[in-house]
Design a protein around this motif. Structure first.
Motif, short mmCIF file in Angstrom:
data_model
loop_
_atom_site.label_atom_id
_atom_site.label_comp_id
_atom_site.label_asym_id
_atom_site.label_seq_id
_atom_site.Cartn_x
_atom_site.Cartn_y
_atom_site.Cartn_z
N ALA A 219 0.80 -1.21 0.18
CA ALA A 219 0.05 -0.11 -0.05
C ALA A 219 0.84 1.31 0.07
O ALA A 219 1.64 1.39 0.76
CB ALA A 219 -0.97 0.01 1.26
N LEU A 220 0.64 2.25 -1.07
CA LEU A 220 1.67 3.42 -1.10
C LEU A 220 1.75 4.10 0.35
O LEU A 220 2.58 4.70 0.48
CB LEU A 220 1.03 4.12 -2.34
N SER A 221 0.54 4.00 1.03
CA SER A 221 0.62 5.04 2.15
C SER A 221 1.32 4.53 3.38
O SER A 221 1.52 5.39 4.30
CB SER A 221 -0.70 5.33 2.72
N TYR A 222 2.43 3.56 3.16
CA TYR A 222 3.27 3.02 4.14
C TYR A 222 4.00 3.74 4.51
O TYR A 222 4.48 3.77 5.62
CB TYR A 222 3.70 1.50 3.74
N ARG A 223 4.49 4.80 3.78
CA ARG A 223 5.35 5.84 3.87
C ARG A 223 4.98 6.65 5.00
O ARG A 223 6.02 7.62 5.54
CB ARG A 223 5.96 6.51 2.75
N LEU A 224 3.55 6.95 5.22
CA LEU A 224 3.17 7.91 6.26
C LEU A 224 3.18 7.35 7.58
O LEU A 224 3.11 8.30 8.58
CB LEU A 224 1.63 8.22 5.78
N ILE A 225 3.58 6.13 7.77
CA ILE A 225 3.51 5.35 9.03
C ILE A 225 5.02 4.72 9.47
O ILE A 225 5.33 4.96 10.39
CB ILE A 225 2.37 4.16 8.87
N SER A 226 5.34 4.22 8.26
CA SER A 226 6.66 3.48 8.61
C SER A 226 8.05 4.44 8.32
O SER A 226 8.07 5.07 7.30
CB SER A 226 6.82 2.08 7.74
N SER A 227 9.08 4.48 9.13
CA SER A 227 10.11 5.09 8.85
C SER A 227 11.15 4.37 7.91
O SER A 227 12.41 4.75 7.65
CB SER A 227 10.76 5.52 10.11
N VAL A 228 11.01 3.12 7.62
CA VAL A 228 11.56 2.43 6.87
C VAL A 228 11.58 2.43 5.58
O VAL A 228 10.71 2.43 4.70
CB VAL A 228 11.56 0.83 7.06
#
Length: 413
Positions: A240-249
């Motif tokens: 899911a593209l929005s993982y960048r809003l949650i994960s710092s990896v």
């Protein structure tokens, strides 16, 4: 019941668990609570049925997200230590939320919880994950559920700036930033555990899901790492593209074996972004055969959808399968902004699964007022539908109820 053959017990239990393909998974768990309870009860019926339910029980263990917390990982470690469980596990699901809140909490309690969470994550999480992964020698699929902390529902205090316990609490949004950007990211330690156990070398399917995207997320979490992660055996990835809003990896996957890619467009912020540069090395996977674009509870502009597909059609001459699913595409009536489908790539099969389109138009009553037509199934009036059909050898329209082939007369003008 004790004389019932194990094979018959396994056959009965197989009816309790839904058949699912991990390349299609968009949420976790896939099984329902009632299905899992049926298996639990069935195992208690007799020793024979307990043995016959082992495979189905292993599927439940695979399906339920394990929180990256001490108690949850300890219980999972004990389960997979059992020979009839650990040796049957082929997939595991982890909830890598930085902080889990299930009830109302005060500022002081939140601060204490954050400190204890940070300490345990940094000192014990990697080893706890390693213990689990070493007990599952046949693990080939890994699912990570990146869930944003629901602090807005749980934090009990007013919205005025306050100075308490040596800390300044200014607003709920500031506290959200502290939680999401300052706390250690469990996803980082999961990646490290995969290195320690050499799971990266054998993993075949990697799935990154975001079950509860929050509109309050306005800034991506800071980067903790962006090295290229090599997965030589990886054949499928869902993310899911929005993982960048949650994960710092941040990781860039490199796998020449990749044949299947599934993108979940669940954030209006990232829907136009370059999908491939986030997930791969600079070379496009030469063996890619299947590409799926899906949505998670959102509409998408047609030009954004085409730009996403263009990233494949621009690199691959012939793709075996393109699936567009669970999407309502929006066209702008007065704009000629619909992009063309870039590249010369063609598709052997194009499947529209639960896809509709609608037209956004100005009402004319006031500047900036818009209306939208009722969403309908794809037809020749939808320009993107015609573009994709022109590139396809075969086109199918699939809904929850039926599937049918699209004839040339249905899209050709």
């Amino acid at each position: 019941m004790e004389t019932l053959p194990i094979e018959l017990g396994e056959m009965i239990c197989s009816w309790f668990i839904p058949g699912f393909d991990n390349t299609e998974v968009m949420k976790a768990p896939v099984s329902s609570k009632s299905e899992r309870i049926d298996i639990y009860h069935f195992r208690l019926t007799s020793r024979s049925l307990n043995a016959g339910a082992s495979t189905a029980f292993a599927k439940i263990v695979e399906d339920i997200p394990t929180n990256c917390e001490e108690r949850s990982l300890s219980r999972l470690s004990e389960l997979v230590a059992l020979p009839h469980v650990g040796k049957r596990i082929t997939c595991l699901t982890f909830n890598t939320s930085k902080l889990s809140l299930k009830q109302n909490i005060s500022e002081r309690e939140l601060r204490d919880l954050m400190m204890s969470r940070q300490n345990w994550t940094m000192t014990h999480l990697r080893q706890a994950l390693v213990l689990v992964l070493r007990k599952t020698p046949w693990l080939r699929c890994l699912r990570a559920v990146l869930e944003a902390p629901n602090i807005f529902e749980c934090l009990t205090y007013d919205n005025n700036e306050s100075y308490r316990d040596g800390m300044i609490w200014a607003s709920k949004e500031k506290i959200w930033k502290v939680v999401t950007q300052k706390l250690a990211d469990p996803m980082h330690y999961l990646m490290e555990a995969m290195d320690v156990t050499n799971l990266r070398k054998t993993l075949q399917s990697f799935i990154i899901l975001v079950p509860s995207f929050q509109e309050m997320s306005r800034e991506a979490a800071p980067c903790e790492g962006s090295e290229t992660a090599s997965f030589p055996s990886l054949t499928h990835i869902t993310f899911a593209l929005s993982y960048r809003l949650i994960s710092s990896v941040r990781f860039r996957l490199s796998s020449d074996s990749l044949t299947s890619l599934h993108i979940i467009l669940d954030s209006t912020r990232y829907v136009n972004a370059d999908v491939w540069t986030w997930t791969s090395s600079s070379d496009f996977p030469p063996r890619l055969r299947s590409f799926t674009v899906g949505m998670s509870g959102r509409d998408i502009k047609t030009d954004s959808l085409l730009r996403c597909i263009s990233q494949v059609s621009s690199h691959i001459e012939l793709l075996s399968l393109l699936v567009i699913k669970n999407i309502t595409a929006i066209d702008l009536e007065c704009a000629g902004s619909i992009d063309t489908l870039c590249g010369d790539g063609r598709f052997e099969d194009v499947v529209f699964e639960n896809v509709k389109y609608a037209v956004l138009y100005e009402t004319g009553f006031d500047f900036g007022d818009f209306g939208m037509t009722e969403p309908t199934e794809p037809d020749k009036d939808w320009k993107a539908f015609r573009m994709l059909c022109e590139r396809a050898d075969r086109v199918r329209l699939r809904t929850d109820m039926f599937e049918r082939s699209i004839e040339k007369l249905e899209w050709e003008i």
